[in-house]
Every structure is written in structure tokens, then in C-alpha cells.
Design a protein around this motif. Structure first.
Motif, PDB file in Angstrom:
ATOM      1  N   ILE A  76       0.863  -1.182   0.000  1.00 44.45           N
ATOM      2  CA  ILE A  76       0.000   0.000   0.000  1.00 44.45           C
ATOM      3  C   ILE A  76       0.896   1.227   0.000  1.00 44.45           C
ATOM      4  O   ILE A  76       1.805   1.343   0.823  1.00 44.45           O
ATOM      5  CB  ILE A  76      -0.944   0.026   1.213  1.00 44.45           C
ATOM      6  CG1 ILE A  76      -2.068  -0.993   1.017  1.00 44.45           C
ATOM      7  CG2 ILE A  76      -1.540   1.426   1.400  1.00 44.45           C
ATOM      8  CD1 ILE A  76      -3.132  -0.969   2.088  1.00 44.45           C
ATOM      9  N   SER A  78       0.653   5.273   0.359  1.00 48.98           N
ATOM     10  CA  SER A  78      -0.218   6.364   0.777  1.00 48.98           C
ATOM     11  C   SER A  78       0.457   7.685   0.434  1.00 48.98           C
ATOM     12  O   SER A  78       1.589   7.935   0.849  1.00 48.98           O
ATOM     13  CB  SER A  78      -0.501   6.283   2.281  1.00 48.98           C
ATOM     14  OG  SER A  78      -1.349   7.330   2.692  1.00 48.98           O
ATOM     15  N   PHE A 210      -6.209   6.588   4.300  1.00 50.38           N
ATOM     16  CA  PHE A 210      -5.496   5.656   5.177  1.00 50.38           C
ATOM     17  C   PHE A 210      -5.864   5.881   6.634  1.00 50.38           C
ATOM     18  O   PHE A 210      -6.145   4.929   7.375  1.00 50.38           O
ATOM     19  CB  PHE A 210      -3.985   5.785   4.981  1.00 50.38           C
ATOM     20  CG  PHE A 210      -3.212   4.759   5.753  1.00 50.38           C
ATOM     21  CD1 PHE A 210      -2.918   3.538   5.172  1.00 50.38           C
ATOM     22  CD2 PHE A 210      -2.814   4.986   7.062  1.00 50.38           C
ATOM     23  CE1 PHE A 210      -2.240   2.555   5.896  1.00 50.38           C
ATOM     24  CE2 PHE A 210      -2.143   4.019   7.787  1.00 50.38           C
ATOM     25  CZ  PHE A 210      -1.852   2.803   7.199  1.00 50.38           C
ATOM     26  N   TYR A 228      -1.841  -5.942   4.077  1.00 52.61           N
ATOM     27  CA  TYR A 228      -0.696  -5.638   3.237  1.00 52.61           C
ATOM     28  C   TYR A 228       0.582  -6.098   3.931  1.00 52.61           C
ATOM     29  O   TYR A 228       0.637  -6.249   5.151  1.00 52.61           O
ATOM     30  CB  TYR A 228      -0.635  -4.148   2.921  1.00 52.61           C
ATOM     31  CG  TYR A 228      -0.847  -3.255   4.128  1.00 52.61           C
ATOM     32  CD1 TYR A 228       0.223  -2.875   4.937  1.00 52.61           C
ATOM     33  CD2 TYR A 228      -2.115  -2.809   4.462  1.00 52.61           C
ATOM     34  CE1 TYR A 228       0.027  -2.078   6.055  1.00 52.61           C
ATOM     35  CE2 TYR A 228      -2.324  -2.001   5.575  1.00 52.61           C
ATOM     36  CZ  TYR A 228      -1.247  -1.636   6.364  1.00 52.61           C
ATOM     37  OH  TYR A 228      -1.448  -0.847   7.471  1.00 52.61           O
ATOM     38  N   LEU A 231       4.142  -1.032   3.649  1.00 55.52           N
ATOM     39  CA  LEU A 231       3.426   0.239   3.613  1.00 55.52           C
ATOM     40  C   LEU A 231       4.430   1.346   3.324  1.00 55.52           C
ATOM     41  O   LEU A 231       5.489   1.415   3.949  1.00 55.52           O
ATOM     42  CB  LEU A 231       2.747   0.483   4.957  1.00 55.52           C
ATOM     43  CG  LEU A 231       2.154   1.855   5.236  1.00 55.52           C
ATOM     44  CD1 LEU A 231       1.013   2.172   4.279  1.00 55.52           C
ATOM     45  CD2 LEU A 231       1.676   1.937   6.687  1.00 55.52           C
ATOM     46  N   ILE A 398       1.815  -3.655  11.046  1.00 55.41           N
ATOM     47  CA  ILE A 398       2.615  -3.602   9.828  1.00 55.41           C
ATOM     48  C   ILE A 398       3.922  -4.375   9.980  1.00 55.41           C
ATOM     49  O   ILE A 398       4.484  -4.465  11.063  1.00 55.41           O
ATOM     50  CB  ILE A 398       2.920  -2.144   9.433  1.00 55.41           C
ATOM     51  CG1 ILE A 398       3.583  -1.372  10.571  1.00 55.41           C
ATOM     52  CG2 ILE A 398       1.658  -1.432   8.983  1.00 55.41           C
ATOM     53  CD1 ILE A 398       3.882   0.066  10.241  1.00 55.41           C
ATOM     54  N   ALA A 401       7.460  -0.654   6.947  1.00 57.58           N
ATOM     55  CA  ALA A 401       6.895   0.660   6.648  1.00 57.58           C
ATOM     56  C   ALA A 401       8.019   1.620   6.301  1.00 57.58           C
ATOM     57  O   ALA A 401       9.048   1.662   6.975  1.00 57.58           O
ATOM     58  CB  ALA A 401       6.082   1.195   7.822  1.00 57.58           C
TER      59      ALA A 401
END
Length: 645
Positions: A76, A78, A210, A228, A231, A398, A401
Motif C-alpha cells: 500500500i 499512501s 489511510f 498488506y 506500507l 505492519i 513501513a
């Protein structure tokens, strides 16, 4: 993954003999881009968190998409805005597909308000809702589009005004959604978009969506985004403000009006009157009207205090609480009659909780304020710190990230990341940090002009002196300038002072949509663009048209801003220095954003100007200068003339 394996993979993705090199004539590997890709691969191998400041020109989109998609991760991304979402989907992904051997699928998912709600649309068509004359032509447009669209995304209607009231009554906003109980669930455009997102390898969203998803998770309702593996927050410097907004408790006259209207419409749909409900609806309308009239009609934001509760504002809010309480009780026996009425009942309960929270003013972890915009009044109780919320809701969910932006640091060395890390609750998370070197040749292609002869910004002569200096600078640069201001007042003074005194077209924020102003600025090379707030970032005008960036003063946040004032008090109460730990780093980040508009490609050149003598005359000026790119500094206007000559 060993360092040798990382190096080999980066070389295969971005090196001189990579598929990317083969698709781009004259390709040259960028050291900053390859370092960023390597850092991301290493973080992915360790399921780690990475903060990486990537200056403009790094090519950060490829640096994170290529390694993550080549590993086969569910990703993902964002971004800060829908415009950046569109850029990734329409431009960057085409290059990524040519540069990676692994096939992948991708989709963009936008916020609820971007999709048509079929249930609300049918209710509008059958409900005989009054439409202002200026919007009636759009009823037929929407009717035809609703029959033909395959996505229900309002962006397909490119000429639809942002302020179209008709759309506000038919979009799929979260307050109105009936979820799986909706009779149109299978055909729901938002649901279909979510299903596509669950099946693809890459989902591109924006920060608002998000954090709306995180807020939904906190409330215990269905998730918006799929699971996911990795991120990426692009333009990550915007996260603290967005997170604060989405974890705030809010009451507005618009929300009160919407739930009242929807209950009235649903009662007409299911049939049968109830005098108690009808009386409660009238009470809601009266309370909503009084609430709006209890606050100023100028656009402003101010703290909501115990003193306000003693006056008309407090009495109006008290009336709202009792009206919502009465509506909840009157509606209770009717909630089983339809899914929509049950949903309205839930909204009324949430609204009652929000009104009670704001009227109590007793949570030391929250900041209370009100904001008036046009015909709206918004009362908010926002968290002082978002870090604890993110530590509870985000980080445990997560694996990998990446937080990246051109402006994450507010000082030299690793300490430069501290301000951003504290805002996001990352101080004890083991997060890796990396600051990539500038890509563009600032020493040879830019000049930083810091005049010393101007009055102090608090001096009454300052505004007129700024206008005179602008006229001189714009004459030297032949226009081609972006002038950034820290207040609308100064913007208006500059516009008035410049009109008729420079031979260049003047474009001013507010006279047209931002996109239209930027298009005109790019098209007419000698034009001059004046802006505040949102124009400090998101302005991408490469080439000669932007050869001069002028900032009127150091962008310290107003101490009257409720959130700023509350955070300053909180720091001081805990024995910390609010200026050094909050005001200064935030201003540095904002200044970096503004001056960062100048160089957008390696061929660009130009002058950066800060018309604030405090940058050279105050002790804290050096912290700003240490954070800016290494441009030659001058205090001499003649040096600016020579640069442009």
C-alpha cells in the motif's frame, strides 16, 4: 538478505544494465536513488521501519516501487493528495512495468466521498429533494452518468464543481453507509473498488483515506483497506496533521443537519408518523440554527474555553445536547423498521457522545477549539499527541513501513529526525533513519538572497518595505516568480501594492482554483504567482517560469492557533522548551518546503529569497540555514542582478 544480495538486486533494478536502463535512452543511475532502493530492501528483509529524507530529483517513486514489487510484496502506497495518486497510477507505473520482470496488478482507492452511493442516489431521485436552481442542470448530468459509469468515481465528471451541494447528498460518506445490510451492497461502487483492492498487488491511496481506515478500526467497524505486507508513506511530512484530524472528535452544524435530513427522509420512506420524532426533528433544526448563530461568521479558528461555555455558545451547545438526546429517545422504537433508520440511530448516538465530550472540556490529552468556515461551525476535541494512538493501532499491524519525503529533518545529523519521530511516536521503535544527499547542484545553480536592510517583521513599515523589495526583485528576475506569504493579510497587501507597478501578469491565490492558477503560471513564463499555506508545497513548475522564490517571513505557526498553543503549554508544563522543540523545527520544515519549489529538474536554476532579517540577526537563524541546501548566500542585491544577467 545479505548486503551483497541487496547490492546485486539494486544493480539489477536500477543499474547501468538493468531493464530500466534499457527502456530509457541516455539513462544514468542516480546514486541517491540506488541508495534509497537498497535501504528499502534491507528494511524489508528485517520487517523494519525506515525514515528516509529523499530530496527532490531522487526519483523516490521508482526507488520504493521497484524493490517492493520485485519481491512480490502486497504493497500500500499512501500519498498526500489525489493528484499524487493519479501521477503514480497514470505515469510512474508504466515505467515500473517496463523495468521489472515480475508481473503485478495495481489500483487506486480513494476516499468514500469520491464515490456515488446508489442507495442515497435512489433516495434523492424518489424523495423530491429541493435543488437550488444553479445546480438543477447537474441532476440530469448525474442521472445519465449514474447509468453509464463503471466506477462511480466523481473524477469522471471533470468539470463538476467541488462545492456542488447536490453531490454532498449522494456520495458514499461513512456516516451514511449501511454496509452489508444495504440493498445495493453487491452493486455498490465503493464495495467494488474495495474488492479490486483486495485482489491486486499494489493499492495507491491518500493519507486521508489511510487514516480514515485507522479511525474506523479504532471504532470497531469494517475495514476499508486490505491487508498488506509493506506500507509506504510518500510525502510523509503531512502525516502528523492528517492523523490529528482523523482522531479528533467533531461536532458541526453540517453533521447535525445531515442526520436530521436523513431521518426525515427515511420516515417518509417507511411511512407512518410519530409526533414525538417529528417534534424532536424540529428541535434539532432549531438547535442547529442556534449553534451556528452563536459563533462569529468570519472565517477563523480559536480555542473553545470554559468562558465560552458560560455565554451564548455554551447555551447553544447545551441545547444541541438536549435536542440530540431527545431525538435518540424518540427514534429508538423505530430503529428496527429499516436498516437506514437503524444507521441513523447509530449516528445520533455517536453525535450525542461527541457533544458530551466537547461540552465537558475535561480531557487533558485533548485540545478543544472551534472553527468557522462560510456557513459552517465545527467544534473539535483533537488529541495532543498522535504517537500513542499510532503505537496502538498502526505499528503492531505492519511488517515493513517506509516514511519518505523531501522534508523530514529539521536539523543536521540524526538529531534532525527527532521532531518528526516524536510526532509519530517512533522514538523508541528501533526505526532506521537515512538522509540522502541533494540531487541538484545548489552551489552552482542557485543563490540565497537574505537582505539585511528591511525592517523587522513586527515593524509597522515592514509591509510597505516588502512590497518595494518585491518590485525590485521582480524587475531583476523579469517576473517568473513564486511569492509565498505567511498570512492572507500580507498576501492581500502585496497584491494591492504590486498591481499596476510591475509589467507582469499577477496571479493570486483565491481568484481561481489552485490547478487553474498553476496552469496559467506555467503557460505564461513571466507571470508572478502569490500564495499562502497550500502553495508552500505541491507547486511543481520546472523550467524558466519559476526562477525566483520569495518568502516574506520565517513561517512560525501563530501562537493563537489552538493546537500550537496547547502543545506549547504541554511542553512547558513538562519542563521542556516549546520554542526549540516545537515552534523552531516546524518552521524549519515549512521553510524547506517553500524554498524547495525552486529546483524541480537538474536543468533548473534560480534565486531563493527570505525577506526576514531574523534569519541573519537572531540566534536561531543558523538552525534554518543549516537545514537548507548548500546554496551560496548573499546580502547584496547586485549579486542577484549578476546571477540573472
Amino acid at each position: 538478505m545479505t548486503s551483497a544480495e541487496v547490492e546485486k538486486m539494486v544493480e539489477g533494478l536500477l543499474g547501468a544494465k538493468s531493464r530500466l536502463a534499457a527502456t530509457l535512452p541516455g539513462y544514468e543511475a542516480r546514486p541517491a536513488q540506488t541508495e534509497m532502493a537498497g535501504r528499502i530492501l534491507a528494511a524489508t528483509a528485517q520487517d523494519g521501519l525506515l525514515l528516509i529524507e529523499a530530496p527532490t530529483g531522487t526519483g523516490k517513486t521508482l526507488a520504493y516501487l521497484l524493490p517492493l514489487l520485485s519481491l512480490g510484496r502486497k504493497v500500500i502506497v499512501s500519498t498526500a493528495t489525489k493528484a499524487l495518486q493519479d501521477q503514480i497510477m497514470e505515469k510512474d507505473l508504466a515505467l515500473v512495468r517496463r523495468a521489472t520482470e515480475r508481473e503485478f496488478t495495481a489500483t487506486a482507492l480513494k476516499g468514500r466521498a469520491n464515490y456515488l452511493c446508489l442507495y442515497r442516489w435512489k433516495g434523492f431521485r424518489h424523495g423530491g429533494v429541493a435543488v437550488p436552481e444553479r445546480e438543477r442542470a447537474w441532476v440530469a448530468r448525474l442521472e445519465n452518468w449514474a447509468r453509464e459509469t463503471g466506477t462511480g468515481e466523481k473524477d469522471e465528471l471533470r468539470d463538476m464543481p467541488e462545492s456542488l451541494g447536490l453531490w454532498q447528498g449522494v456520495h458514499a460518506g461513512g456516516d451514511f453507509c449501511l454496509g452489508r445490510k444495504c440493498e445495493d451492497y453487491q452493486a455498490c461502487f465503493l464495495n467494488l473498488a474495495r474488492e479490486r483492492a483486495r485482489k491486486v498487488d499494489l493499492v495507491v491511496v491518500n493519507h486521508h483515506l489511510f487514516f480514515a481506515d485507522l479511525a474506523v478500526k479504532e471504532g470497531g467497524f469494517g475495514e476499508i483497506l486490505p491487508e498488506y505486507d509493506a506500507l509506504v508513506f510518500d510525502e510523509a511530512h503531512r502525516i502528523p496533521d492528517v492523523a490529528t484530524r482523523f482522531f479528533a472528535i467533531e461536532v458541526s452544524n453540517y453533521k447535525l443537519r445531515d442526520v436530521t435530513r436523513d431521518i426525515r427522509r427515511e420516515f417518509e420512506e417507511v411511512g407512518g408518523g410519530d409526533d414525538a420524532v417529528l417534534a424532536a426533528l424540529v428541535g434539532m433544526e432549531e438547535a442547529t440554527f442556534r449553534l451556528r448563530n452563536a459563533f462569529p461568521f468570519d472565517d477563523l479558528r480559536a480555542a473553545f474555553t470554559p468562558e465560552d461555555l458560560q455565554g451564548e455558545a455554551g447555551q447553544a451547545l447545551y441545547q444541541v445536547e438536549w435536542a440530540v438526546h431527545g431525538l435518540r429517545d424518540a427514534l429508538e422504537p423505530h430503529r428496527p423498521r429499516s436498516v437506514a433508520l437503524a444507521n441513523c440511530g447509530r449516528r445520533v448516538e455517536e453525535m450525542l457522545d461527541a457533544v458530551k465530550t466537547i461540552r465537558a472540556l475535561d480531557d487533558p490529552a485533548r485540545v478543544y477549539w472551534y472553527e468557522t468556515r462560510n456557513r459552517g461551525i465545527f467544534l473539535s476535541a483533537a488529541p495532543l499527541e498522535t504517537g500513542p494512538i499510532l503505537n496502538g493501532l498502526l505499528y503492531p499491524r505492519i511488517k515493513t513501513a517506509v516514511f519518505t519525503s523531501a522534508t523530514l529533518t529539521s536539523g543536521p545529523g540524526e538529531q534532525g529526525f527527532v521532531f518528526f519521530m516524536e510526532q509519530l511516536g517512533l522514538m523508541n521503535s528501533g526505526v532506521e533513519t537515512c538522509r540522502l544527499p541533494p540531487v541538484f547542484d545548489y552551489p552552482n545553480r542557485t543563490l540565497l538572497y537574505l537582505p539585511r536592510h528591511l525592517p523587522d517583521p513586527v515593524d509597522v513599515e515592514y509591509a510597505s518595505a516588502v512590497v518595494d523589495e518585491l518590485i525590485t526583485l521582480l524587475t531583476v528576475s523579469s517576473g517568473r516568480a513564486l511569492c509565498l506569504f505567511t498570512s492572507f493579510r500580507m498576501l492581500e497587501l502585496a497584491r494591492t501594492g504590486l498591481e499596476g507597478r510591475i509589467p507582469y501578469r499577477l496571479l493570486t491565490q483565491g481568484e481561481a482554483a489552485k490547478g487553474a492558477l498553476l496552469d496559467a503560471f506555467k503557460k505564461e513564463t513571466s507571470s508572478v504567482l502569490l500564495g499562502v499555506s497550500s502553495f508552500w508545497e505541491g507547486v511543481d513548475a520546472p523550467g524558466e517560469t519559476l526562477s525566483l522564490v520569495v518568502v516574506d517571513r520565517l513561517p512560525f505557526a501563530s501562537p493563537g492557533e489552538p493546537m500550537v498553543a496547547a502543545r506549547q503549554r504541554w511542553l512547558e508544563t513538562n519542563g521542556r522548551n516549546a520554542f526549540r522543540e516545537l515552534s523552531l523545527p516546524q518552521a524549519i520544515l515549512t521553510l524547506k518546503q517553500g524554498l524547495g519549489r525552486l529546483l524541480r529538474t537538474s536543468a533548473d536554476r534560480g534565486v531563493m529569497v527570505v525577506l526576514d532579517r531574523r534569519l541573519t540577526g537572531k540566534w536561531y537563524g543558523r538552525f534554518f540555514l543549516e537545514s537548507l541546501p548548500a546554496a551560496p548566500v548573499t546580502h547584496d542585491l547586485e549579486a542577484v542582478r549578476r546571477f540573472f544577467a
